[in-house]
Write an enzyme that holds these catalytic residues in place. Structure first.
Site, PDB file in Angstrom:
ATOM      1  N   ASP A   7      41.253  45.912  41.489  1.00 23.66           N
ATOM      2  CA  ASP A   7      40.815  44.666  40.866  1.00 23.66           C
ATOM      3  C   ASP A   7      41.867  43.566  41.042  1.00 23.66           C
ATOM      4  OD1 ASP A   7      38.809  43.379  39.158  1.00 23.66           O
ATOM      5  OD2 ASP A   7      40.375  43.339  37.641  1.00 23.66           O
ATOM      6  N   GLU A  20      39.349  43.921  45.836  1.00 19.51           N
ATOM      7  CA  GLU A  20      38.525  42.926  45.117  1.00 19.51           C
ATOM      8  C   GLU A  20      39.140  41.560  45.386  1.00 19.51           C
ATOM      9  OE1 GLU A  20      37.814  40.043  42.936  1.00 19.51           O
ATOM     10  OE2 GLU A  20      38.904  41.155  41.392  1.00 19.51           O
ATOM     11  N   ASP A  56      30.569  42.053  36.174  1.00 17.74           N
ATOM     12  CA  ASP A  56      30.886  40.758  35.565  1.00 17.74           C
ATOM     13  C   ASP A  56      29.783  39.721  35.764  1.00 17.74           C
ATOM     14  OD1 ASP A  56      33.345  41.343  34.412  1.00 17.74           O
ATOM     15  OD2 ASP A  56      34.467  40.848  36.224  1.00 17.74           O
TER      16      ASP A  56
END
Length: 499
Positions: A301, A348, A400
Site C-alpha cells: 500500500d 499500489e 476504498d
C-alpha cells in the site's frame, strides 16, 4: 505475466454464524466457489488485529493476526467451547454487516474460556498435549515479534486500553525492571494473547494450503506504515522518527488536494530510514519474509511513500504544513529481492504520481494498479484500458471505492454519458457488467473484481469511506448470494477473455 483473474473479498466479509467472517467452513466453501468460477486469485485485506476505527490498516501489530478470524467451530469440536456458549452470545442483529463492538465483547469472552480449558482439560489429553507442543514450537519460531506483541496487549488491557505514549514512563520507555515486573504480573494475559496467535496462524495456514491446492493464490495487503498505537512502534522506537522520550518528530499523511483542502492526517509514525539503512533493512526483511509465508503475492500500500513521503509536524491538527521527504528508493527493494526468495509484489501506485515515482516503479519491475473507476475523470486517462501495458493489475474498484453500481449512480450526467459511450452500452443498468468485461478483456496481466461488483450491489455494500470513522469495514456476503449460476457466469466471462 500469465493472464489470470481473481476476486477481492476480505476475510471479515465471508458469511459465518458468529458476527464476522472467519476461517470457518464458509471460507473453504468460498475457495471451492472461486475454483468453480475459474479464478486464480483471492485478494484479501490486511489480516492484523484491528484497533481504533476497526481499520485493518491501523493494526496493533504488523506481524500478528486478527483473533476475530479464529474459527470457533474447531474450538467446539475440540471441547474448548460448547455450541451453546457460542450461540448465547450477542453477535449483532445483521448477517450483512459486522457489529464490531458486539463481536469484540463476545469473541474475547469465548476465547478466554477456550484458553483456560486448553490448559486445564483432562479429556483428549494425548491430542491436546500434541497441540500444546505445537504451540510451544510456534512461540519459539515467532518469538522475534510474538513476545513483544503479547506483552504490549497485556499491558494495554491492564491500563484500560490507553495508547502506550500515555503509559507510566518506565513502561513507555521500556525500562528492563518495569518490563520484567509486567511479565510476571501479567503472565496469564500474555499467555492468552499467545494462545490467540497460535490458533490464528494454525487455522490460516490450513486455509491457505487448501486454496493453493485448488489453484487459488492469496494476494495479501501490506500497509506501508504501522499504527502509532501498536506493538511495533512501542517495541522498536529506533525504527521511527522518535525523540528520547519516544515522542514522534513528525507523522504520516498526504498533502491537500482536490478532494481534501487540508490534506489527510493519518498519524502513523514515520520511519527513520537512516537507521534502517545502517541495519541493512533487517526489520523490512523480517516483515516481508513473514508476508511471503502468509500470502502468495503482496500488494504494498502507498508505494509512492518509498520514493517520497509527506511528513507532518507532530501535534498539527491538519496535514497542511507537511513537506515532502525522501524515502529509501530502489535500494530497499534491491535488498529485499536479494534476501527473500520468490518475492512477489504488487505496487499500489494510485494517486498523483511524479516522474521519480514512475521511475521507481519501472526500476522495481513490479506491476502497478489500474482502477477503472478513475478512468473517466478526464479524456484519454492512463486508467483507460487502451493505455495499459501487460505488467499491471486492473480493478473495477478497490475497498476504498464506491461499488461500481454506486459509483455510476453518483456521477453527474455528463460523466455517465462518457462512461456509457466508452463501454458501448445504452443503459446504466448494463454499466456494471460492461465494466467487468472491460477489465477482464484488457491487456492487464491480472484482473481483480470486488465481489460486490459481480453481485451488482449498490452503495449499501461499500467497504470503506477514506478519512471517515464509524461506518467502515462492515459489509458481509450472505449465504446464497454467490450462487452456482453466478459462479458459472464468472467462469464464462473468465474463459471468454482467456484468463
Amino acid at each position: 505475466m500469465m493472464r489470470a483473474s481473481g476476486i477481492l473479498l476480505p476475510i471479515s466479509s465471508i458469511p459465518s454464524n458468529y458476527g464476522i467472517g472467519c476461517f470457518s467452513k464458509e471460507a473453504y466453501a468460498f475457495v471451492d466457489q472461486l475454483a468453480e468460477a475459474g479464478q486464480k486469485y483471492w485478494q484479501i485485506l490486511p489480516l492484523g488485529p484491528t484497533g481504533y476505527g476497526d481499520s485493518p490498516y491501523q493494526s496493533f501489530s504488523t506481524f500478528a493476526g486478527n483473533p476475530y478470524f479464529i474459527d470457533l467451530e474447531e474450538l467446539i469440536q475440540r471441547d474448548l467451547l460448547t455450541a451453546a456458549e457460542c450461540a448465547e452470545c450477542d453477535w449483532g442483529g445483521s448477517k450483512s454487516y459486522v457489529d464490531y463492538e458486539k463481536v469484540y465483547l463476545s469473541r474475547f469472552s469465548l476465547l478466554r474460556k477456550a484458553y483456560r480449558r486448553f490448559y486445564q482439560m483432562d479429556g483428549k489429553e494425548k491430542e491436546l498435549q500434541l497441540i500444546r507442543e505445537e504451540m510451544e514450537a510456534f512461540e519459539k519460531e515467532q518469538g522475534f515479534w510474538l513476545a513483544d506483541y503479547c506483552l504490549y496487549m497485556a499491558v494495554k488491557d491492564s491500563l484500560e486500553g490507553i495508547s502506550w505514549n500515555q503509559w507510566p514512563e518506565d513502561l513507555k520507555t521500556r525500562k528492563p525492571e518495569a518490563l520484567a515486573k509486567a511479565r510476571e504480573e501479567l503472565k496469564e494475559d500474555i499467555s492468552f494473547y499467545a494462545f490467540q496467535q497460535f490458533w490464528f496462524y494454525r487455522q490460516w495456514s490450513r486455509l491457505k494450503k487448501y486454496a493453493n491446492d485448488r489453484g487459488i493464490k492469496i494476494i495479501g495487503d501490506l500497509p506501508i506504515y504501522v499504527a502509532f498505537d501498536g506493538a511495533d512502534a512501542w517495541a522498536n522506537p529506533d525504527l521511527f522518527q522518535f525523540d528520547e522520550e519516544a515522542t514522534p518528530a513528525a507523522v504520516a499523511g498526504c498533502p491537500p488536494d482536490a478532494f481534501s483542502a487540508t490534506g489527510q492526517l493519518w498519524g502513523n509514525p514515520l520511519y527513520n530510514w537512516e537507521y534502517h539503512k545502517k541495519t541493512g533493512y533487517n526489520w523490512w526483511i523480517l516483515r516481508m519474509t513473514h508476508c511471503m509465508k502468509l500470502y502468495d503475492k503482496v500488494r504494498i500500500d502507498h508505494f509512492r511513500g518509498f520514493d517520497e513521503y509527506w511528513s507532518v509536524p507532530y501535534g498539527d491538527k491538519t496535514a497542511e504544513n507537511g513537506k515532502w521527504e525522501k524515502g529509501p528508493g530502489i535500494e530497499l527493494f534491491e535488498v529485499l529481492e536479494e534476501k527473500i526468495k520468490d518475492l512477489d509484489v504488487i505496487a499500489e501506485d494510485l494517486g498523483f504520481l511524479t516522474d521519480s515515482v514512475r521511475e521507481l516503479l519501472a526500476e522495481s519491475g513490479y506491476p502497478g494498479m489500474k482502477v477503472l473507476q478513475f478512468a473517466f475523470d478526464s479524456y484519454d486517462s492512463e486508467y483507460l484500458p487502451h493505455n495499459y501495458d501487460k505488467n499491471c493489475i486492473v480493478y473495477t474498484g478497490t475497498h476504498d471505492n464506491q461499488t461500481t453500481r454506486g459509483w455510476y449512480e453518483e456521477n453527474n450526467r455528463k460523466v455517465q454519458k462518457y462512461i456509457r459511450e466508452y463501454l458501448r452500452v445504452k443503459s446504466g443498468k448494463d454499466v456494471v457488467e460492461a465494466m467487468i468485461a472491460t477489465a477482464m478483456s484488457s491487456t492487464a496481466g491480472t484482473a481483480v473484481i470486488p465481489m460486490q461488483d459481480w453481485l451488482g450491489l449498490g452503495r449499501e455494500a461499500r467497504m470503506n469511506f477514506p478519512s471517515t470513522l464509524g461506518d467502515n469495514w462492515k459489509w458481509r456476503l450472505t449465504d446464497g448470494q454467490l450462487t452456482d449460476a453466478l459462479a458459472a457466469h464468472m467462469k464464462d466471462v473468465t474463459e471468454t477473455y482467456c484468463r
